[in-house]
Motif scaffolding. Sequence first.
Motif, PDB file in Angstrom:
ATOM      1  N   LEU A  15      46.045  40.551  38.230  1.00  0.00           N
ATOM      2  CA  LEU A  15      44.796  40.460  38.844  1.00  0.00           C
ATOM      3  C   LEU A  15      45.169  41.342  40.215  1.00  0.00           C
ATOM      4  O   LEU A  15      45.255  40.819  41.358  1.00  0.00           O
ATOM      5  CB  LEU A  15      44.411  39.066  39.343  1.00  0.00           C
ATOM      6  N   ILE A  16      45.425  42.673  39.926  1.00  0.00           N
ATOM      7  CA  ILE A  16      45.877  43.535  41.000  1.00  0.00           C
ATOM      8  C   ILE A  16      45.048  44.726  40.726  1.00  0.00           C
ATOM      9  O   ILE A  16      45.173  45.480  39.827  1.00  0.00           O
ATOM     10  CB  ILE A  16      47.455  44.089  40.992  1.00  0.00           C
ATOM     11  N   GLU A  17      44.422  45.388  42.023  1.00  0.00           N
ATOM     12  CA  GLU A  17      43.604  46.311  42.016  1.00  0.00           C
ATOM     13  C   GLU A  17      44.487  47.636  41.774  1.00  0.00           C
ATOM     14  O   GLU A  17      45.641  47.528  41.699  1.00  0.00           O
ATOM     15  CB  GLU A  17      43.159  46.542  43.189  1.00  0.00           C
ATOM     16  N   THR A  18      43.876  48.787  41.302  1.00  0.00           N
ATOM     17  CA  THR A  18      44.790  50.040  41.086  1.00  0.00           C
ATOM     18  C   THR A  18      44.202  51.046  41.897  1.00  0.00           C
ATOM     19  O   THR A  18      44.381  52.467  42.032  1.00  0.00           O
ATOM     20  CB  THR A  18      44.184  50.721  39.589  1.00  0.00           C
ATOM     21  N   SER A  19      43.535  50.694  42.983  1.00  0.00           N
ATOM     22  CA  SER A  19      42.899  51.655  43.866  1.00  0.00           C
ATOM     23  C   SER A  19      43.565  52.148  45.293  1.00  0.00           C
ATOM     24  O   SER A  19      43.059  52.936  45.948  1.00  0.00           O
ATOM     25  CB  SER A  19      41.569  51.075  44.645  1.00  0.00           C
ATOM     26  N   ASN A  20      44.856  51.489  45.361  1.00  0.00           N
ATOM     27  CA  ASN A  20      45.510  51.844  46.588  1.00  0.00           C
ATOM     28  C   ASN A  20      47.309  51.891  46.198  1.00  0.00           C
ATOM     29  O   ASN A  20      47.582  51.583  45.182  1.00  0.00           O
ATOM     30  CB  ASN A  20      45.363  50.987  47.712  1.00  0.00           C
ATOM     31  N   GLU A  21      47.649  52.706  47.247  1.00  0.00           N
ATOM     32  CA  GLU A  21      49.222  52.869  46.878  1.00  0.00           C
ATOM     33  C   GLU A  21      49.994  51.633  46.627  1.00  0.00           C
ATOM     34  O   GLU A  21      50.996  51.430  45.960  1.00  0.00           O
ATOM     35  CB  GLU A  21      49.678  54.089  48.001  1.00  0.00           C
ATOM     36  N   TYR A  22      49.798  50.624  47.623  1.00  0.00           N
ATOM     37  CA  TYR A  22      50.618  49.435  47.652  1.00  0.00           C
ATOM     38  C   TYR A  22      50.449  48.829  46.277  1.00  0.00           C
ATOM     39  O   TYR A  22      51.446  48.307  45.617  1.00  0.00           O
ATOM     40  CB  TYR A  22      50.198  48.620  48.801  1.00  0.00           C
ATOM     41  N   PHE A  55      35.542  38.253  37.217  1.00  0.00           N
ATOM     42  CA  PHE A  55      36.577  38.036  36.413  1.00  0.00           C
ATOM     43  C   PHE A  55      36.125  37.983  34.902  1.00  0.00           C
ATOM     44  O   PHE A  55      36.700  37.364  34.025  1.00  0.00           O
ATOM     45  CB  PHE A  55      37.307  36.815  36.557  1.00  0.00           C
ATOM     46  N   ALA A  56      34.657  38.764  34.765  1.00  0.00           N
ATOM     47  CA  ALA A  56      33.925  38.776  33.534  1.00  0.00           C
ATOM     48  C   ALA A  56      35.012  39.353  32.261  1.00  0.00           C
ATOM     49  O   ALA A  56      34.823  38.846  31.275  1.00  0.00           O
ATOM     50  CB  ALA A  56      32.767  39.529  33.509  1.00  0.00           C
ATOM     51  N   ALA A  68      49.055  37.946  40.644  1.00  0.00           N
ATOM     52  CA  ALA A  68      47.551  37.883  41.278  1.00  0.00           C
ATOM     53  C   ALA A  68      47.935  38.310  42.736  1.00  0.00           C
ATOM     54  O   ALA A  68      48.524  37.899  43.327  1.00  0.00           O
ATOM     55  CB  ALA A  68      46.709  36.913  40.957  1.00  0.00           C
ATOM     56  N   ARG A  69      46.893  39.257  43.298  1.00  0.00           N
ATOM     57  CA  ARG A  69      46.667  39.254  44.650  1.00  0.00           C
ATOM     58  C   ARG A  69      45.565  38.430  45.150  1.00  0.00           C
ATOM     59  O   ARG A  69      44.474  38.464  45.097  1.00  0.00           O
ATOM     60  CB  ARG A  69      46.392  40.739  44.994  1.00  0.00           C
ATOM     61  N   ILE A  70      45.937  37.077  45.423  1.00  0.00           N
ATOM     62  CA  ILE A  70      45.056  35.981  45.959  1.00  0.00           C
ATOM     63  C   ILE A  70      44.361  36.328  47.053  1.00  0.00           C
ATOM     64  O   ILE A  70      44.901  35.694  48.167  1.00  0.00           O
ATOM     65  CB  ILE A  70      45.622  34.686  45.342  1.00  0.00           C
ATOM     66  N   GLU A  71      43.470  37.090  47.555  1.00  0.00           N
ATOM     67  CA  GLU A  71      42.951  37.136  48.670  1.00  0.00           C
ATOM     68  C   GLU A  71      41.626  37.020  49.092  1.00  0.00           C
ATOM     69  O   GLU A  71      41.123  37.150  50.258  1.00  0.00           O
ATOM     70  CB  GLU A  71      42.903  39.074  49.010  1.00  0.00           C
ATOM     71  N   ARG A  77      40.156  30.274  42.958  1.00  0.00           N
ATOM     72  CA  ARG A  77      39.429  29.214  42.100  1.00  0.00           C
ATOM     73  C   ARG A  77      39.810  29.603  40.541  1.00  0.00           C
ATOM     74  O   ARG A  77      39.928  28.591  39.746  1.00  0.00           O
ATOM     75  CB  ARG A  77      38.153  29.267  42.333  1.00  0.00           C
ATOM     76  N   PHE A  78      39.752  30.668  40.293  1.00  0.00           N
ATOM     77  CA  PHE A  78      39.777  31.263  39.241  1.00  0.00           C
ATOM     78  C   PHE A  78      41.073  30.729  38.540  1.00  0.00           C
ATOM     79  O   PHE A  78      41.395  30.225  37.221  1.00  0.00           O
ATOM     80  CB  PHE A  78      39.819  32.819  39.089  1.00  0.00           C
ATOM     81  N   ILE A  79      42.262  30.983  39.375  1.00  0.00           N
ATOM     82  CA  ILE A  79      43.599  30.731  38.950  1.00  0.00           C
ATOM     83  C   ILE A  79      43.764  29.464  38.779  1.00  0.00           C
ATOM     84  O   ILE A  79      44.579  28.772  37.746  1.00  0.00           O
ATOM     85  CB  ILE A  79      44.644  31.371  39.951  1.00  0.00           C
ATOM     86  N   ARG A  80      43.144  28.506  39.606  1.00  0.00           N
ATOM     87  CA  ARG A  80      43.409  27.005  39.509  1.00  0.00           C
ATOM     88  C   ARG A  80      42.884  26.594  38.272  1.00  0.00           C
ATOM     89  O   ARG A  80      43.433  25.575  37.715  1.00  0.00           O
ATOM     90  CB  ARG A  80      42.680  26.311  40.828  1.00  0.00           C
ATOM     91  N   GLU A  81      41.540  27.132  38.022  1.00  0.00           N
ATOM     92  CA  GLU A  81      40.946  26.508  36.892  1.00  0.00           C
ATOM     93  C   GLU A  81      41.912  26.876  35.443  1.00  0.00           C
ATOM     94  O   GLU A  81      41.796  26.348  34.414  1.00  0.00           O
ATOM     95  CB  GLU A  81      39.765  27.238  36.721  1.00  0.00           C
ATOM     96  N   LYS A  82      42.491  28.119  35.493  1.00  0.00           N
ATOM     97  CA  LYS A  82      43.203  28.430  34.451  1.00  0.00           C
ATOM     98  C   LYS A  82      44.602  27.541  34.025  1.00  0.00           C
ATOM     99  O   LYS A  82      44.811  27.317  33.111  1.00  0.00           O
ATOM    100  CB  LYS A  82      43.784  29.864  34.417  1.00  0.00           C
TER     101      LYS A  82
END
Length: 392
Positions: A15-22, A55-56, A68-71, A77-82
Amino acid sequence: MSLFTTPQRKQVALLIETSNEYARGLLNGIKNYLREHASSWSVTLGEHSRGSNNFAWLDHWNGDGIIARIENEQTARFIREKGLPAIDVSASRRIPSLPCVETNDQSIAAMAAEHFLERGFKHFAFYGDPRFQWSILRGEAYQSYLKSKGYDCLYFETPADAAHEESWHSSSEELIRWLKELPKPIGIMACYDIRGQQLLEACRYAGVAVPDEAAVIGVDNDELLCELSTPPLSSIQTNALKTGYLAAQLLERMMAGEAIEERIHLIEPISIQVRLSSNVLAVEDKLVSDVIRFIRNHAHEDIQVQHLLDHFSVSRRVLDSRFQKALGRTPHDEILAVKLNLVKKLLVDTKLALATIAERTGFKHTEYMSVAFMRATGIRPGEYRKNKGTVR
């Protein structure tokens, strides 16, 4: 069981975006770990942006672990449920029970502050983004570090309802007004490169000269974004590769059943990539500051000290004296230094012939440029280009 049975692959969601350098650095660090350890992961990576809570794409995913970057609370909530082994690679700590791997924001802030202090700045400011905990931590650390050195730090934070990049222009007037009112010269740290680029644009609209009146530094060293900024943006290089690598290593151990200590692993930044936005000495003498800006604006021409004397209606003795007092060098030294920095950039960033570089940097002859370059650096322009600027 056959010796040639393929081991079952672990199903891992990133769960990490691909839109920035970091974020891309994090993903490359994870990739490096998997290649080095021949780990059998089947990776699921969705195409989403920073702060996304849709997260569909994981509705029918049955996995073994998550990085994940939990920001935001939706991601938490999604990660807790999993209820799966998971590693947090953000600073928000929305799930304190998870191991967290994150950049050391205090070290980043100290590096930015020292960068400005070494250049003689006495006024400082921070431009933050309230959506992200790491921005808040960097701002607090920057202010605290400067306070320990005896300096105050002004603060501007984009309103939370206007923090998204696409709506930035709706709140830019307030930022422009803030910039106009700041004491000058001032060193401003932006929480990350996107805010740094926006800050440079706001300086342009505010009529604030960069870097002479406001020097700016960002974080993450997104090279494309930094070089597209005007002027090019100085930035702190974080170690996202190491962060992603360690996150993958910890998740591998967790999925194998090992109990991992629930703590924050802080990764130190690497260095500062100094570009024009902060490559300056803080000069309180307005004449000297104006002359330096004039030199930078005309460095590509055949500019001579006499042009400075004529333009600013000042005598050679007065100008030399004030330059020596402010900088410890002469106007001629400054002209040559600025020109040679342009030469270095063209040598490394282009394949232009030396004659063309000489013409574009205001040297009348290639030979004169080469002699001046050799005298200043100890090596010939061709050797500098061959080593891609690594030989100083």
